[in-house]
Design a protein around this motif. Sequence first.
Motif, mmCIF file in Angstrom:
data_model
loop_
_atom_site.group_PDB
_atom_site.id
_atom_site.type_symbol
_atom_site.label_atom_id
_atom_site.label_comp_id
_atom_site.label_asym_id
_atom_site.label_seq_id
_atom_site.Cartn_x
_atom_site.Cartn_y
_atom_site.Cartn_z
ATOM 1 N N LEU A 1 0.863 -1.463 8.232
ATOM 2 C CA LEU A 1 1.157 -0.425 7.241
ATOM 3 C C LEU A 1 1.811 -1.089 6.040
ATOM 4 C CD1 LEU A 1 2.819 2.211 9.608
ATOM 5 C CD2 LEU A 1 0.587 2.469 8.479
ATOM 6 N N ALA A 2 1.515 -0.572 4.835
ATOM 7 C CA ALA A 2 2.123 -1.133 3.622
ATOM 8 C C ALA A 2 1.943 -0.148 2.483
ATOM 9 C CB ALA A 2 1.469 -2.468 3.264
ATOM 10 N N GLY A 3 2.480 -0.510 1.317
ATOM 11 C CA GLY A 3 2.291 0.303 0.115
ATOM 12 C C GLY A 3 1.331 -0.371 -0.837
ATOM 13 N N TYR A 4 0.660 0.437 -1.635
ATOM 14 C CA TYR A 4 -0.297 -0.086 -2.619
ATOM 15 C C TYR A 4 0.202 0.265 -4.022
ATOM 16 C CZ TYR A 4 -1.570 4.826 -2.275
ATOM 17 O OH TYR A 4 -1.503 6.182 -2.255
ATOM 18 N N SER A 5 -0.530 -0.185 -5.043
ATOM 19 C CA SER A 5 -0.265 0.294 -6.392
ATOM 20 C C SER A 5 -1.594 0.736 -7.003
ATOM 21 C CB SER A 5 0.410 -0.792 -7.228
ATOM 22 O OG SER A 5 -0.342 -1.971 -7.197
ATOM 23 N N VAL A 6 -1.539 1.394 -8.146
ATOM 24 C CA VAL A 6 -2.761 1.909 -8.749
ATOM 25 C C VAL A 6 -2.978 1.241 -10.103
ATOM 26 C CG1 VAL A 6 -4.020 3.969 -9.494
ATOM 27 C CG2 VAL A 6 -2.373 4.119 -7.611
ATOM 28 N N CYS A 7 -4.197 0.705 -10.303
ATOM 29 C CA CYS A 7 -4.512 0.027 -11.555
ATOM 30 C C CYS A 7 -5.812 0.606 -12.106
ATOM 31 C CB CYS A 7 -4.634 -1.472 -11.272
ATOM 32 S SG CYS A 7 -5.280 -2.434 -12.628
ATOM 33 N N ASP A 8 -5.753 1.321 -13.214
ATOM 34 C CA ASP A 8 -6.939 1.932 -13.830
ATOM 35 C C ASP A 8 -7.785 2.718 -12.828
ATOM 36 O OD1 ASP A 8 -6.259 0.863 -16.281
ATOM 37 O OD2 ASP A 8 -7.456 -0.952 -15.983
ATOM 38 N N GLY A 9 -7.133 3.504 -11.987
ATOM 39 C CA GLY A 9 -7.871 4.328 -11.037
ATOM 40 C C GLY A 9 -8.204 3.622 -9.735
ATOM 41 N N CYS A 10 -7.893 2.347 -9.650
ATOM 42 C CA CYS A 10 -8.225 1.560 -8.457
ATOM 43 C C CYS A 10 -6.949 1.306 -7.656
ATOM 44 C CB CYS A 10 -8.844 0.234 -8.910
ATOM 45 S SG CYS A 10 -9.258 -0.888 -7.566
ATOM 46 N N LEU A 11 -6.981 1.607 -6.357
ATOM 47 C CA LEU A 11 -5.830 1.318 -5.496
ATOM 48 C C LEU A 11 -5.840 -0.163 -5.159
ATOM 49 C CD1 LEU A 11 -5.644 4.352 -5.368
ATOM 50 C CD2 LEU A 11 -5.368 4.209 -2.887
ATOM 51 N N VAL A 12 -4.733 -0.832 -5.472
ATOM 52 C CA VAL A 12 -4.645 -2.275 -5.232
ATOM 53 C C VAL A 12 -3.613 -2.524 -4.134
ATOM 54 C CG1 VAL A 12 -4.279 -4.532 -6.275
ATOM 55 C CG2 VAL A 12 -5.250 -2.684 -7.655
ATOM 56 N N ASP A 13 -4.031 -3.319 -3.179
ATOM 57 C CA ASP A 13 -3.260 -3.551 -1.952
ATOM 58 C C ASP A 13 -2.132 -4.542 -2.214
ATOM 59 O OD1 ASP A 13 -2.582 -3.715 0.727
ATOM 60 O OD2 ASP A 13 -4.187 -5.130 1.202
ATOM 61 N N THR A 14 -1.098 -4.098 -2.968
ATOM 62 C CA THR A 14 -0.090 -5.035 -3.460
ATOM 63 C C THR A 14 1.096 -5.243 -2.522
ATOM 64 O OG1 THR A 14 0.593 -3.132 -4.761
ATOM 65 C CG2 THR A 14 -0.508 -4.895 -5.938
ATOM 66 N N HIS A 15 1.227 -4.403 -1.489
ATOM 67 C CA HIS A 15 2.344 -4.563 -0.538
ATOM 68 C C HIS A 15 3.683 -4.623 -1.269
ATOM 69 C CE1 HIS A 15 -0.383 -6.569 2.756
ATOM 70 N NE2 HIS A 15 -0.838 -5.413 2.317
ATOM 71 N N ASN A 16 3.874 -3.746 -2.242
ATOM 72 C CA ASN A 16 5.101 -3.797 -3.048
ATOM 73 C C ASN A 16 5.805 -2.451 -3.092
ATOM 74 O OD1 ASN A 16 3.232 -2.431 -4.553
ATOM 75 N ND2 ASN A 16 3.842 -3.330 -6.517
ATOM 76 N N HIS A 17 5.569 -1.612 -2.094
ATOM 77 C CA HIS A 17 6.017 -0.225 -2.176
ATOM 78 C C HIS A 17 6.194 0.287 -0.745
ATOM 79 C CE1 HIS A 17 5.813 4.054 -3.231
ATOM 80 N NE2 HIS A 17 6.080 3.670 -4.460
ATOM 81 N N PRO A 18 7.057 1.306 -0.554
ATOM 82 C CA PRO A 18 7.111 1.930 0.778
ATOM 83 C C PRO A 18 5.747 2.528 1.139
ATOM 84 C CG PRO A 18 8.920 2.715 -0.609
ATOM 85 C CD PRO A 18 8.001 1.922 -1.493
ATOM 86 N N VAL A 19 5.552 2.784 2.402
ATOM 87 C CA VAL A 19 4.311 3.405 2.864
ATOM 88 C C VAL A 19 4.227 4.819 2.266
ATOM 89 C CG1 VAL A 19 3.034 4.155 4.912
ATOM 90 C CG2 VAL A 19 4.442 2.068 4.996
ATOM 91 N N TYR A 20 3.085 5.155 1.688
ATOM 92 C CA TYR A 20 2.916 6.475 1.054
ATOM 93 C C TYR A 20 2.667 7.559 2.109
ATOM 94 C CZ TYR A 20 2.669 4.518 -3.639
ATOM 95 O OH TYR A 20 2.984 3.907 -4.813
ATOM 96 N N PRO A 21 3.040 8.804 1.790
ATOM 97 C CA PRO A 21 2.846 9.902 2.751
ATOM 98 C C PRO A 21 1.403 9.998 3.256
ATOM 99 C CG PRO A 21 4.122 10.662 0.860
ATOM 100 C CD PRO A 21 3.715 9.252 0.553
ATOM 101 N N GLU A 22 0.429 9.769 2.358
ATOM 102 C CA GLU A 22 -0.986 9.867 2.768
ATOM 103 C C GLU A 22 -1.316 8.833 3.841
ATOM 104 O OE1 GLU A 22 0.172 9.551 -0.263
ATOM 105 O OE2 GLU A 22 -0.486 11.307 -1.422
ATOM 106 N N VAL A 23 -0.674 7.657 3.714
ATOM 107 C CA VAL A 23 -0.937 6.591 4.690
ATOM 108 C C VAL A 23 -0.230 6.903 6.008
ATOM 109 C CG1 VAL A 23 -0.697 4.116 5.167
ATOM 110 C CG2 VAL A 23 -1.340 4.898 2.866
#
Lengths: 258, 277
Positions: free
Chosen positions: B209-231
Amino acid sequence: MSDLNQTLSLFARAIVSGEAVSTEIIAAYPNYSCDTAIEVYRNNYRGNLHDALACAYPVIVQLVGDDFFRFLAKKYIEYNQSSSTNMHDYGAVMANFLADFEPVRQLPYLPDMARLEWACHVAYYADDRVPLSLESLAQIPAARYADLVLQTAGQVIRSSFPVAAIWQAHQSAMSEDFHLDLSDGPGIFLVSRRDCFVEVSELSVSDADWLQRIQSGQSLGAATMETIERYPDFDLQAALLNLLACAALTSFSLETTT
Amino acid sequence: MNLPANDLLPCSAGIGLRAPHYREVLDTLPALGWVEVHNENFFGGGAPLRTLLKVREHYPVSLHGVGMGLASTAPLNEQHLSALQRLCDAVQPVAISEHLCWNSADGFVVNDLLPFPYTMEALSHVARRIDRVQEKLGRQLLVENLSSYLSFAQSEMTEGEFLAELVRRTGCGILFDVENLYVNVCNLGVDARAFIDVIPHEAVKEYHLAGYSVCDGCLVDTHNHPVYPEVWALYEYVLQHIGPRPTLIEWDSDIPALPVLLAEAAKAQLRMDGCHE
């Protein structure tokens, strides 16, 4: 070329060299364009290599600042493709790159600092080696000393600038009130790893001459003779003790005399 | 291939252990089921390996590779494999995993986790390489599903079908990265339920489990965030359908204070505890 290899090759070219990718290869997506997708991979590629460089050259990052280092890394990456799947191998030719990099002309010691930092980086990730001990050397009959061929760990760095002092000043444990005069002059340094700790120590010109002869594969006898010829004050015993203390000698073999 | 089973991982929550936390973890020994580290940071000796061996005295360690390139068309790097074998001998890990991706082809090396077309040709190719890795290490490899930002028109099957077939052919296990699947659902329109249904559940040995970020509409698997509720929601669905498995929280950039990471692991543990197979 297999289909798979051809596809991966096109993909790699798009990331590394910025070539366009055929949309016949790549499918379309609901929320963004194919160009966006490729751009994400290009950013990842550059970002990962930037991080690898920042990890190998922490003092240079401090010396030039994060923003300038990002610019420098971007240029380095442009001219130096990655060639190893282990990221810790990336950045080996930074010293040569900096020597030709116009924007850092006013920092003439930077290439030597890169040489020093790369030697530290390599030493940090090197395999464990048991350093040579005095006891094991003592078991060699004195008559065979001249035939000893020593294996070494560590790298000799020669600089016209006091880069080791600058390096020391940028290690986190050092105090901040550090003043340095670039005219402090040239130095010769040994980068080695004692146990887990990478160390930068100063070497005398004669010890460095001798060590580099040993590193080039000369036997102890030949190296010592030639060093004494150039530096009559060379003290073999003191040099050996110093280098053993730095864990710069790792093993030996005896040259077979024919 | 008859390989030792890979059931040594404790069925609890662990964290990806990164350099900023080595000291604190060793000093405070927080309650943690296990930790996972990236292989390539420990391929030499010296301080990194020494630290890992100390960690190993207190926690089960899982070795997670980012550089093997199972789908690369460049020859399998035997030096890399030997370094991994030496590391395994030293650390005696409870699991060894690699990503279903490539990083080297036709003279290019791209230090990233890259997707490839899921074709029959790729399947034979990757299966041969997994065979070689498992043969060399003498144990089962867990293969992780990838987060992707693009997919290939030539693909003949889904990633889930590809993984299922790899398990059948090689006896490898699956490291199911739930966040990666979520990223692919959003980016590529992958059907999460179909993925979960098609992979062999008994082969799933670990979750990420990890957090992602969003770049121009694309989810990027950056592992720099808490796990999101959807995940978390997808993780709960996975727990219901596949069952509890050792679960790892990954955090690789903008790494937070250790307690933040431990709190994330505790959230995973809570969901595992509340799950009855």
